[in-house]
Design a protein around this motif. Structure first.
Motif, PDB file in Angstrom:
ATOM      1  N   UNK A 110       0.917  -1.246  -0.115  1.00  0.00           N
ATOM      2  CA  UNK A 110      -0.065   0.171  -0.126  1.00  0.00           C
ATOM      3  C   UNK A 110       0.811   1.376   0.050  1.00  0.00           C
ATOM      4  N   UNK A 111       0.393   2.138  -0.673  1.00  0.00           N
ATOM      5  CA  UNK A 111       1.198   3.612  -0.653  1.00  0.00           C
ATOM      6  C   UNK A 111       0.783   4.350   0.443  1.00  0.00           C
ATOM      7  N   UNK A 112       1.670   5.160   0.820  1.00  0.00           N
ATOM      8  CA  UNK A 112       1.954   5.911   2.018  1.00  0.00           C
ATOM      9  C   UNK A 112       0.841   6.882   2.115  1.00  0.00           C
ATOM     10  N   UNK A 113       0.154   7.408   3.216  1.00  0.00           N
ATOM     11  CA  UNK A 113      -0.911   8.356   3.078  1.00  0.00           C
ATOM     12  C   UNK A 113      -0.167   9.682   3.324  1.00  0.00           C
ATOM     13  N   UNK A 114      -0.872  10.697   2.701  1.00  0.00           N
ATOM     14  CA  UNK A 114      -0.539  12.085   2.683  1.00  0.00           C
ATOM     15  C   UNK A 114      -1.359  12.784   3.583  1.00  0.00           C
ATOM     16  N   UNK A 115      -1.004  14.200   4.195  1.00  0.00           N
ATOM     17  CA  UNK A 115      -1.601  15.028   4.874  1.00  0.00           C
ATOM     18  C   UNK A 115      -2.188  16.162   3.883  1.00  0.00           C
ATOM     19  N   UNK A 116      -3.559  16.690   3.918  1.00  0.00           N
ATOM     20  CA  UNK A 116      -3.745  17.594   3.265  1.00  0.00           C
ATOM     21  C   UNK A 116      -4.040  18.632   3.943  1.00  0.00           C
ATOM     22  N   UNK A 117      -4.143  19.917   3.461  1.00  0.00           N
ATOM     23  CA  UNK A 117      -4.340  21.172   4.061  1.00  0.00           C
ATOM     24  C   UNK A 117      -5.608  21.568   4.401  1.00  0.00           C
ATOM     25  N   UNK A 118      -6.471  21.431   3.498  1.00  0.00           N
ATOM     26  CA  UNK A 118      -8.181  21.769   3.994  1.00  0.00           C
ATOM     27  C   UNK A 118      -8.905  20.639   3.095  1.00  0.00           C
ATOM     28  N   UNK A 119     -10.139  20.826   2.925  1.00  0.00           N
ATOM     29  CA  UNK A 119     -11.063  19.855   2.565  1.00  0.00           C
ATOM     30  C   UNK A 119     -11.175  20.190   0.976  1.00  0.00           C
ATOM     31  N   UNK A 120     -10.756  21.561   0.381  1.00  0.00           N
ATOM     32  CA  UNK A 120     -10.668  21.599  -0.809  1.00  0.00           C
ATOM     33  C   UNK A 120      -9.578  20.783  -1.404  1.00  0.00           C
ATOM     34  N   UNK A 121      -8.438  20.701  -0.765  1.00  0.00           N
ATOM     35  CA  UNK A 121      -7.326  19.912  -1.556  1.00  0.00           C
ATOM     36  C   UNK A 121      -7.710  18.375  -1.357  1.00  0.00           C
ATOM     37  N   UNK A 122      -8.460  17.873  -0.251  1.00  0.00           N
ATOM     38  CA  UNK A 122      -8.736  16.475  -0.153  1.00  0.00           C
ATOM     39  C   UNK A 122      -9.773  16.300  -1.383  1.00  0.00           C
ATOM     40  N   UNK A 123     -10.764  17.151  -1.624  1.00  0.00           N
ATOM     41  CA  UNK A 123     -11.763  16.783  -2.742  1.00  0.00           C
ATOM     42  C   UNK A 123     -10.971  16.686  -3.934  1.00  0.00           C
ATOM     43  N   UNK A 124     -10.174  17.572  -4.421  1.00  0.00           N
ATOM     44  CA  UNK A 124      -9.034  17.733  -5.391  1.00  0.00           C
ATOM     45  C   UNK A 124      -8.539  16.150  -5.910  1.00  0.00           C
ATOM     46  N   UNK A 125      -7.919  15.970  -4.695  1.00  0.00           N
ATOM     47  CA  UNK A 125      -7.095  14.563  -4.815  1.00  0.00           C
ATOM     48  C   UNK A 125      -8.028  13.361  -4.820  1.00  0.00           C
ATOM     49  N   UNK A 126      -9.098  13.418  -4.209  1.00  0.00           N
ATOM     50  CA  UNK A 126     -10.226  12.446  -4.514  1.00  0.00           C
ATOM     51  C   UNK A 126     -10.844  12.346  -5.874  1.00  0.00           C
ATOM     52  N   UNK A 139      -9.009  14.029  -8.371  1.00  0.00           N
ATOM     53  CA  UNK A 139      -8.219  13.857  -9.669  1.00  0.00           C
ATOM     54  C   UNK A 139      -7.086  12.926  -9.704  1.00  0.00           C
ATOM     55  N   UNK A 140      -6.772  12.538  -8.389  1.00  0.00           N
ATOM     56  CA  UNK A 140      -5.685  11.409  -8.280  1.00  0.00           C
ATOM     57  C   UNK A 140      -6.119  10.158  -8.017  1.00  0.00           C
ATOM     58  N   UNK A 141      -7.314   9.995  -7.025  1.00  0.00           N
ATOM     59  CA  UNK A 141      -7.871   8.699  -6.683  1.00  0.00           C
ATOM     60  C   UNK A 141      -8.934   8.375  -7.635  1.00  0.00           C
ATOM     61  N   UNK A 142      -9.657   9.363  -8.441  1.00  0.00           N
ATOM     62  CA  UNK A 142     -10.633   9.201  -9.055  1.00  0.00           C
ATOM     63  C   UNK A 142     -11.880   8.407  -8.363  1.00  0.00           C
ATOM     64  N   UNK A 143     -12.195   8.846  -7.363  1.00  0.00           N
ATOM     65  CA  UNK A 143     -13.313   8.069  -6.832  1.00  0.00           C
ATOM     66  C   UNK A 143     -14.546   8.911  -6.474  1.00  0.00           C
ATOM     67  N   UNK A 144     -14.563  10.142  -6.887  1.00  0.00           N
ATOM     68  CA  UNK A 144     -15.733  10.945  -6.930  1.00  0.00           C
ATOM     69  C   UNK A 144     -15.637  11.841  -8.367  1.00  0.00           C
TER      70      UNK A 144
END
Length: 249
Positions: A226-242, A244-249
């Protein structure tokens, strides 16, 4: 009342398991082996029932190679009265073990079989249920509390929605969960006494059981890294990663 407790020799739970380079199985060369933790709980519960005067004899049973004698001695150090080893070099699968235990139950006539809910090596969680089916006995799995009185066993078991309490008539099969008890440490005097307790060795052929494997293992692989987890600064960055990167939403 006689209680029969199956115990299995497995790789110690503290050992990090390594898969063989050819993918044929797990490397157990020079690896510490011990009793399956759920089976320790089963032995402890049986010994407590004997100490309470409910049971008169606790018989530990193991199926496998000659080194399983060590596991049986460990069970007798906890408090089992005697041991039976069904010695074979064949890879034993749950149905074969259940058939061996049925043959021993027919011979020993126990009122209760207490076994661990599963072994930590194959995690099959099948042997207890198969034994109950072969014997046409009632069963109670994942027991977190066991009370035996009046020819019946009252078992509290953990389910997804909470706790369920069953009453089953004896003879019966009970499989243990982690919360049933905490196994005692075997003291040195008891370890020495265990060396003198009777240990019988039989072969599957003596019991009239065919233990030839019915299933073939094609390949054993380690879980994907499993790849290591990362910290996000705010909700907007979390949504962006989900998005554009994870592509789960």
């Amino acid at each position: 009342m006689k209680i029969l407790v199956p115990v299995k020799r497995v790789v110690d739970y503290n050992v990090k398991v390594r898969v063989k380079s050819d993918g044929t199985g797990v490397d157990i060369a020079n690896v510490k082996m011990s009793m399956n933790p759920f089976d320790e709980i089963a032995i402890e519960e049986a010994v407590r029932l004997k100490e309470a005067g409910i049971a008169t004899e606790v018989v530990a049973v193991s199926c496998g190679v000659a080194a399983c004698q060590e596991t049986l001695r460990a069970a007798m150090a906890i408090g089992a009265d005697r041991g039976i080893l069904v010695e074979t070099d064949v890879e034993l699968q749950p149905l074969a073990v259940a058939k061996l235990l049925k043959a021993l139950c027919d011979k020993e006539a126990p009122q209760v079989v207490i076994c661990g809910k599963q072994a930590i090596d194959d995690d099959s969680n099948q042997t207890g249920q198969m034994l109950a089916a072969l014997m046409s006995w009632p069963q109670a799995t994942f027991a977190s509390k066991l009370v035996i009185a009046g020819g019946a066993a009252t078992v509290t078991r953990e389910i997804d929605g909470g706790l369920e309490t069953l009453e089953i008539k004896l003879p019966a099969v009970v499989t243990t969960d982690l919360r049933l008890n905490e196994p005692r440490y075997a003291t040195l005097p008891n370890i020495m006494k265990a060396k003198k307790k009777p240990l019988e060795t039989v072969k599957p052929a003596d019991l009239g059981v065919d233990v030839a494997p019915r299933l073939a293992t094609l390949k054993v692989v380690e879980p994907a890294k499993r790849s290591a987890g990362v910290r996000v600064a705010d909700v907007a960055q979390l949504v962006d990663k989900l998005k554009n990167e994870a592509k789960v939403i």
